[in-house]
Write a protein that holds these residues in place. Structure first.
Motif, PDB file in Angstrom:
ATOM      1  N   GLY A   1      47.423   8.953  58.420  1.00 45.93           N
ATOM      2  CA  GLY A   1      47.357   9.922  57.322  1.00 45.93           C
ATOM      3  C   GLY A   1      46.874   9.303  56.027  1.00 45.93           C
ATOM      4  N   GLU A   2      47.346   8.087  55.723  1.00 43.06           N
ATOM      5  CA  GLU A   2      46.900   7.421  54.492  1.00 43.06           C
ATOM      6  C   GLU A   2      45.407   7.109  54.532  1.00 43.06           C
ATOM      7  OE1 GLU A   2      49.348   4.030  54.172  1.00 43.06           O
ATOM      8  OE2 GLU A   2      51.187   5.145  53.665  1.00 43.06           O
ATOM      9  N   GLN A   3      44.924   6.661  55.682  1.00 45.16           N
ATOM     10  CA  GLN A   3      43.499   6.363  55.783  1.00 45.16           C
ATOM     11  C   GLN A   3      42.661   7.638  55.680  1.00 45.16           C
ATOM     12  OE1 GLN A   3      42.903   4.127  59.353  1.00 45.16           O
ATOM     13  NE2 GLN A   3      43.854   2.252  58.554  1.00 45.16           N
ATOM     14  N   ARG A   4      43.150   8.724  56.258  1.00 46.17           N
ATOM     15  CA  ARG A   4      42.419   9.994  56.139  1.00 46.17           C
ATOM     16  C   ARG A   4      42.373  10.447  54.677  1.00 46.17           C
ATOM     17  NH1 ARG A   4      44.198  12.242  61.458  1.00 46.17           N
ATOM     18  NH2 ARG A   4      42.269  12.525  62.652  1.00 46.17           N
ATOM     19  N   ALA A   5      43.483  10.238  53.941  1.00 46.26           N
ATOM     20  CA  ALA A   5      43.504  10.636  52.529  1.00 46.26           C
ATOM     21  C   ALA A   5      42.497   9.831  51.716  1.00 46.26           C
ATOM     22  CB  ALA A   5      44.913  10.448  51.964  1.00 46.26           C
ATOM     23  N   ARG A   6      42.356   8.540  52.015  1.00 44.50           N
ATOM     24  CA  ARG A   6      41.369   7.733  51.301  1.00 44.50           C
ATOM     25  C   ARG A   6      39.947   8.151  51.665  1.00 44.50           C
ATOM     26  NH1 ARG A   6      44.887   3.357  52.640  1.00 44.50           N
ATOM     27  NH2 ARG A   6      43.442   2.784  54.332  1.00 44.50           N
TER      28      ARG A   6
ATOM     29  N   GLY B   1      28.918  13.692  53.971  1.00 38.41           N
ATOM     30  CA  GLY B   1      27.943  13.123  54.888  1.00 38.41           C
ATOM     31  C   GLY B   1      27.974  11.611  54.962  1.00 38.41           C
ATOM     32  N   ASP B   2      28.957  10.989  54.360  1.00 38.46           N
ATOM     33  CA  ASP B   2      29.034   9.528  54.369  1.00 38.46           C
ATOM     34  C   ASP B   2      29.283   9.030  55.796  1.00 38.46           C
ATOM     35  OD1 ASP B   2      29.294   7.018  52.606  1.00 38.46           O
ATOM     36  OD2 ASP B   2      31.065   6.936  53.908  1.00 38.46           O
ATOM     37  N   LYS B   3      28.434   8.049  56.214  1.00 38.87           N
ATOM     38  CA  LYS B   3      28.562   7.535  57.579  1.00 38.87           C
ATOM     39  C   LYS B   3      29.856   6.768  57.787  1.00 38.87           C
ATOM     40  CE  LYS B   3      23.605   7.231  58.524  1.00 38.87           C
ATOM     41  NZ  LYS B   3      22.484   6.333  58.940  1.00 38.87           N
ATOM     42  N   THR B   4      30.315   6.075  56.748  1.00 38.55           N
ATOM     43  CA  THR B   4      31.581   5.353  56.875  1.00 38.55           C
ATOM     44  C   THR B   4      32.726   6.316  57.114  1.00 38.55           C
ATOM     45  OG1 THR B   4      30.757   3.627  55.414  1.00 38.55           O
ATOM     46  CG2 THR B   4      33.145   3.744  55.724  1.00 38.55           C
TER      47      THR B   4
ATOM     48  N   GLU C   1      36.671   8.598  60.817  1.00 39.79           N
ATOM     49  CA  GLU C   1      37.291   9.774  61.432  1.00 39.79           C
ATOM     50  C   GLU C   1      37.303   9.648  62.960  1.00 39.79           C
ATOM     51  OE1 GLU C   1      39.278  13.243  61.970  1.00 39.79           O
ATOM     52  OE2 GLU C   1      38.975  12.092  60.121  1.00 39.79           O
ATOM     53  N   ALA C   2      36.219   9.126  63.506  1.00 41.47           N
ATOM     54  CA  ALA C   2      36.177   8.911  64.957  1.00 41.47           C
ATOM     55  C   ALA C   2      37.238   7.892  65.373  1.00 41.47           C
ATOM     56  CB  ALA C   2      34.785   8.443  65.369  1.00 41.47           C
ATOM     57  N   ALA C   3      37.442   6.854  64.541  1.00 36.57           N
ATOM     58  CA  ALA C   3      38.476   5.859  64.849  1.00 36.57           C
ATOM     59  C   ALA C   3      39.862   6.483  64.763  1.00 36.57           C
ATOM     60  CB  ALA C   3      38.360   4.673  63.897  1.00 36.57           C
TER      61      ALA C   3
ATOM     62  N   ARG D   1      46.159  17.914  65.003  1.00 36.58           N
ATOM     63  CA  ARG D   1      46.972  16.808  64.508  1.00 36.58           C
ATOM     64  C   ARG D   1      48.260  16.682  65.329  1.00 36.58           C
ATOM     65  NH1 ARG D   1      42.766  16.054  62.889  1.00 36.58           N
ATOM     66  NH2 ARG D   1      42.008  15.952  60.744  1.00 36.58           N
ATOM     67  N   LEU D   2      48.784  15.467  65.346  1.00 34.56           N
ATOM     68  CA  LEU D   2      50.007  15.188  66.097  1.00 34.56           C
ATOM     69  C   LEU D   2      51.218  15.202  65.178  1.00 34.56           C
ATOM     70  CD1 LEU D   2      48.793  12.189  68.319  1.00 34.56           C
ATOM     71  CD2 LEU D   2      48.890  14.607  68.939  1.00 34.56           C
ATOM     72  N   LYS D   3      52.368  15.599  65.771  1.00 43.99           N
ATOM     73  CA  LYS D   3      53.630  15.515  65.045  1.00 43.99           C
ATOM     74  C   LYS D   3      54.750  15.261  66.054  1.00 43.99           C
ATOM     75  CE  LYS D   3      55.173  20.326  65.077  1.00 43.99           C
ATOM     76  NZ  LYS D   3      55.673  21.442  64.243  1.00 43.99           N
ATOM     77  N   ILE D   4      55.876  14.822  65.540  1.00 42.28           N
ATOM     78  CA  ILE D   4      57.014  14.525  66.408  1.00 42.28           C
ATOM     79  C   ILE D   4      57.632  15.828  66.899  1.00 42.28           C
ATOM     80  CG2 ILE D   4      59.304  13.492  66.487  1.00 42.28           C
ATOM     81  CD1 ILE D   4      58.340  11.412  64.501  1.00 42.28           C
TER      82      ILE D   4
END
Length: 569
Positions: A378-383, A390-393, A398-400, A425-428
């Protein structure tokens, strides 16, 4: 070269000893001493010095006609020259042979093969294979060499690979419809006064080192559910029935694709043919289908069966929801009986507080790992959300993230606590967590016997571990694997030999209260030594220490004689 001593009695009755320098040589295969020099009376010469002189002559100049150092030392000491020509292990084999005859295994095999004539005693060959499996398991080719060169097998002078395979074929023929196993079991039951009111049954599998399974309708080595975690290899399924003391009663072999639910009816029919009387069959959760449990009750039989608690069975949900007070059975076991009006089956809910704590801790650790991984994603998605669309990074990240979520969802232990939302998305799964918390440390048992106590039901089911211990010993101590055979009847014979070895070792363990590993190590130090001299050959057993004597006494077995054979020249 050695010193030769002779004696002469004078007229006054005095005995005078003389010494001479002598030399041994062979004449027509026999040892003949030649006197090279008379040295005089023993009391007038330095005997110790003369012995050193003879040894020095042999050391520096050699003696081509001499025998061995052991013979010369014995001759120099004034005794008959003896030479060690053979040494074989005998202690554990001797014990197994006495148990073999006491349990009438050999008699059962001979009864089925009396009409056949062989130049070699096949019953002794079969015992050699069983003894090898119990003491030093190896392939049949190596076992034949072991019996011929390294072990003292009573009543067996020679053995080769053909004898081993012929004995295996005879064993399978003799055990048609379980005749050998039946006669052996009743001999064991009478000898040890076994209680056979409870019989524990379970299955395992053993695999073969080959890439593909056999073809054909009667194929034996097939792919199936591997309990050894080797689904990539073909296998067979092995069934084992044991008593509450852990004594194996009977074994079965089925093709590798056999299902546990399919084989129980055959087991029940085979055991019913033995007419054991009132027997309660104890089985694990894998055999607790309604059809199997109904079949076990045929002809007045009863069962104790573990029940599946997580397959959504409404009957199980009703039992678990019933209120009641637990009864303390052991320090780590509490039981509660539940009866339902619609059935005569009794249900016993068992609770292990120590296991409940372990289950809770494992679940908490799994939830913590999941929360940490989901928080990281979640933190990486927020960044990444701050990057342009259209940014390739951002696309690579997102694929990772998706791959990480898929790996988490498909994880064999963590995936059960997750649920996937509509947006992917996944949740407990909080409902799953609460449901599992209700089952911490609990397992459910069902029994059809109206008389057995609740405590005996719980403890009897726990004794099912004896069958599992039998499988562990078959695979570790007796080395059931690897199986070197290709033909079905040879594979069945191999399993029967391992079963016979397990039976003998269990009887030894029960009588001595020692593990077979310790028994085999202690008795393995007893050796049969063959000595040769001018008078002939003698086979002598090394002395027994107190621990070895105690093992034979505990089993009421006669230890090996000090002198087992004497062949004069």
């Amino acid at each position: 070269m050695f010193l030769r001593f002779t004696s002469r009695t004078n007229a006054d009755g005095r005995v005078v000893r003389y010494v001479a320098l002598a030399h041994n040589h062979r004449v027509d295969g026999k040892i003949k001493p030649d006197v090279l020099m008379n040295l005089g009376r023993v009391d007038q010469v330095d005997v110790a010095g003369l012995r050193r002189l003879a040894a020095s002559i042999n050391k520096h100049f050699g003696d081509g006609d001499a025998l061995t150092d052991a013979v010369e030392v014995g001759a120099a000491a004034g005794v008959a020259p003896l030479e060690v020509v053979d040494a074989r292990t005998t202690g554990a084999i001797w014990l197994l042979d006495q148990l073999w005859h006491r349990l009438e295994v050999g008699a059962a095999v001979r009864a089925a093969t009396d009409a056949r004539r062989f130049t070699t005693n096949m019953e002794r060959v079969l015992f050699a294979l069983v003894a090898n499996r119990a003491t030093a398991p190896m392939s049949k080719l190596s076992a034949a060499e072991w019996a011929r060169e390294d072990a003292a097998i009573p009543g067996l002078s020679t053995m080769d690979e053909d004898h081993a395979y012929r004995a295996m074929d005879l064993l399978v023929d003799a055990d048609t419809q379980g005749r050998v196993q039946e006669s052996v079991f009743f001999a064991v039951a009478n000898l040890l006064n076994l209680e056979v009111d409870l019989l524990f049954f379970d299955t395992t599998s053993t695999y073969f080192e080959r890439d593909d399974e056999e073809d054909g309708q009667d194929a034996f080595r097939r792919f199936g559910h591997s309990k050894d975690h080797r689904p990539d290899l073909p296998q067979i399924v092995i069934g084992l029935a044991v008593t509450r003391e852990g004594i194996p009663v009977r074994c079965w072999c089925w093709p590798g694709n056999s299902n546990d639910q399919q084989v129980l009816a055959e087991v029940r029919d085979d055991m019913r043919d033995w007419k054991l009387g009132r027997v309660i069959t104890v089985v694990d959760r894998g055999f607790s289908s309604a059809e199997n449990l109904a079949y076990l009750r045929r002809a007045g039989g009863h069962y104790i069966a573990g029940m599946r608690m997580r397959d959504g069975n409404p009957l199980v949900e009703i039992v678990l929801s019933r209120q009641g007070r637990y009864q303390q059975v052991r320090d780590n076991l509490r039981v509660k009986e539940v009866r339902l009006e619609a059935t005569d089956v009794r249900f016993v809910v068992c609770h292990n507080p120590e296991q409940a704590q372990r289950d809770r801790q494992q679940r908490d650790d799994a939830i913590a790992r999941i929360q940490a991984e989901l928080a990281r994603i979640g933190e990486q998605r927020a960044r990444d959300a701050q990057r342009p669309g259209g940014d390739k990074t951002r696309q690579r990240n997102e694929a990772a993230h998706v791959r990480a979520e898929c790996a988490l969802r498909d994880h064999p232990t963590l995936g059960r606590w997750l649920t996937q939302q509509a947006n992917g998305r996944l949740k407990i799964n909080t409902g799953k967590v609460k449901a599992e918390a209700r089952l911490d440390g609990k397992y459910l048992i069902a029994t059809s016997d109206p008389h057995i106590s609740t405590e005996d039901v719980a403890l009897g089911y726990k004794n099912l571990l004896e069958a599992e211990r039998g499988f562990r010993d078959l695979k570790s101590t007796l080395l059931l694997r690897p199986v070197f055979h290709r033909l079905e009847h040879r594979i069945r014979a191999h399993v029967l030999i391992c079963w016979l070895a397990l039976l003998l070792t269990r009887v030894a363990e029960r009588g001595t209260s020692l593990s077979w590993r310790n028994i085999n190590r202690q008795l393995g130090r007893i050796t049969q030594v063959t000595l040769a001299g001018p008078a002939g050959t003698v086979a002598q057993t090394t002395p027994l220490n107190p621990e070895q004597k105690a093992i034979y006494q505990a089993l009421s077995a006669q230890p090996p004689a000090r002198v087992t054979a004497f062949n004069p020249t």
